[in-house]
Structures are given as C-alpha cells and as structure tokens.
Design a protein around this motif. Sequence first.
Motif, PDB file in Angstrom:
ATOM      1  N   ARG A   1       0.852  -1.184   0.000  1.00 54.44           N
ATOM      2  CA  ARG A   1       0.000   0.000   0.000  1.00 54.44           C
ATOM      3  C   ARG A   1       0.889   1.235   0.000  1.00 54.44           C
ATOM      4  N   GLY A   2       0.420   2.266  -0.698  1.00 53.02           N
ATOM      5  CA  GLY A   2       1.185   3.503  -0.795  1.00 53.02           C
ATOM      6  C   GLY A   2       1.308   3.953  -2.233  1.00 53.02           C
ATOM      7  N   GLY A   3       1.476   5.253  -2.408  1.00 48.46           N
ATOM      8  CA  GLY A   3       1.512   5.812  -3.745  1.00 48.46           C
ATOM      9  C   GLY A   3       2.857   5.747  -4.423  1.00 48.46           C
ATOM     10  N   THR A   4       3.936   5.670  -3.651  1.00 45.39           N
ATOM     11  CA  THR A   4       5.282   5.583  -4.214  1.00 45.39           C
ATOM     12  C   THR A   4       5.938   4.303  -3.725  1.00 45.39           C
ATOM     13  N   PHE A   5       7.008   3.896  -4.411  1.00 45.15           N
ATOM     14  CA  PHE A   5       7.719   2.696  -3.993  1.00 45.15           C
ATOM     15  C   PHE A   5       8.294   2.871  -2.588  1.00 45.15           C
ATOM     16  N   ALA A   6       8.793   4.068  -2.290  1.00 44.65           N
ATOM     17  CA  ALA A   6       9.323   4.330  -0.952  1.00 44.65           C
ATOM     18  C   ALA A   6       8.239   4.149   0.105  1.00 44.65           C
ATOM     19  N   ASP A   7       7.052   4.670  -0.169  1.00 41.46           N
ATOM     20  CA  ASP A   7       5.948   4.497   0.771  1.00 41.46           C
ATOM     21  C   ASP A   7       5.578   3.023   0.920  1.00 41.46           C
ATOM     22  N   ARG A   8       5.579   2.288  -0.185  1.00 40.05           N
ATOM     23  CA  ARG A   8       5.205   0.874  -0.118  1.00 40.05           C
ATOM     24  C   ARG A   8       6.213   0.081   0.701  1.00 40.05           C
ATOM     25  N   LEU A   9       7.491   0.418   0.562  1.00 41.45           N
ATOM     26  CA  LEU A   9       8.507  -0.262   1.366  1.00 41.45           C
ATOM     27  C   LEU A   9       8.329   0.050   2.854  1.00 41.45           C
ATOM     28  N   ALA A  10       8.177   1.328   3.176  1.00 38.05           N
ATOM     29  CA  ALA A  10       8.003   1.720   4.578  1.00 38.05           C
ATOM     30  C   ALA A  10       6.750   1.078   5.163  1.00 38.05           C
TER      31      ALA A  10
END
Length: 226
Positions: A82-91
């Motif tokens: 979940r998340g709009g960016t790959f960084a958000d999805r990783l976190a």
Amino acid sequence: MNVLLLVAKAPVAGLAKTRLCPPADPTQAARVAAASLLDTLAAVRATASTIPVLAHTGRFADAEHSVELTAALAGWHLLPQRGGTFADRLANAHADTAAAFPGRPVLQIGMDTPQIRPALLTTALRRLTEHEAVLGPALDGGWWALGLRDPAYATVLREVPMSTGDTGRRTLAALRGRGIHPAILPVQRDVDDWSTALAVAADLPGTRFAAAVESVGGQVVSGRRR
C-alpha cells in the motif's frame, strides 16, 4: 525467530521486467521475473528459523507460472502493498510486518537477486542480531537487503528516492541521520536489464532463472550458446 520480508510484484506480462525487452518479449520477460521470484521464494523457505512474509502487488492469478507460484506461497504470510510511491510501499511493508509480528527483527529483500542463497540470508540475519541494522548494497547503486532490529526505523525510506544510482548511499545516510549505523552486507547484482540477467544466469546453472533466461534464445548462459 526473525522475519524474512520479500517485497515483490506479480510477474504479469507487460508489467514485469519490461527493461528486458528486447531481446525478450513481454511474456518472456515476465517468465524471467517469475523464475527469479520462484528461486527467491525457495531460498527464503530454506532459511532456518525464519517467518516468511510476502508484501505483494499485482494479480498472481494473471501471472506467468501462476500455479507454481501459488503452490510456492503456501504457508507464507501475505500482505498487500500500500502507498503511492515505492518508498511508501517499502516503509508500509515494514510497518505492516511489525504489526503482524511485533518485536521481531525484519530482514527485507526483493525479487531481483535470484542468486541469493540460504547461507547468505543466514549470515545477514546473524549480523542483524549483532547490529541495529544491516544494509546490502547493489552494484547499480541501490540495495538488495535492509534489515532492521526495530522496523519503525523504516520510516526513513520515505525520505529516499528509490531506483536511482544513489539510492543505496542515500538510504545509508538517512539511517545514519537517525543514529543507526548498519553493518554492510556483501554487494550483489540486481537483475535490471538484459546484460545483468545474463551475468546472473551464468552463475546459476540448473536454476529456474538460468533456464528462463536461456529460453529467450541465442544468448550465452553458463558458457553455452543455445
């Protein structure tokens, strides 16, 4: 027990490993991605005293080798990304894993390094017992592994541009900025394009990945030309 978190996308033709095209066509590229994922799933499952978690995106029902992948994922704890960016999805993957398995160290890897083996994962997990964090650099400037004793520190990933030539350096700087000094793991080669696919496959004779790369045709794998 430690948690081994694999972040992956369903290997759907036209959506996976498109940088392998050409020489691969979209279906062949997705089959290479599926082979990479299957080899990685096997390595994780063969690593002792770990809880396997998959943070996934995409529809595995539409993926190449969907039946084999579904069978290989039996017993895994599955989390949607979940998340709009790959960084958000990783976190968010770290946060969701921590919520599911509170208090356990987490070692996160991806599906782009089919060459990793249980011995390497075991070494990374052992080093994670000795350090607050571990980071595995990749030759392309990114990283192939991130281990955190406290997964809350994964919030630093939101500050880091992903998939760039300095993602690894900036991830390390972000962690150090929070007072975390990771142990550095051996450098690995990510499979991002056809030249790296060939290089990795040449070191992996007899694997699903090597067979998938060779099936594209007309390429040298493990010293042979098909």
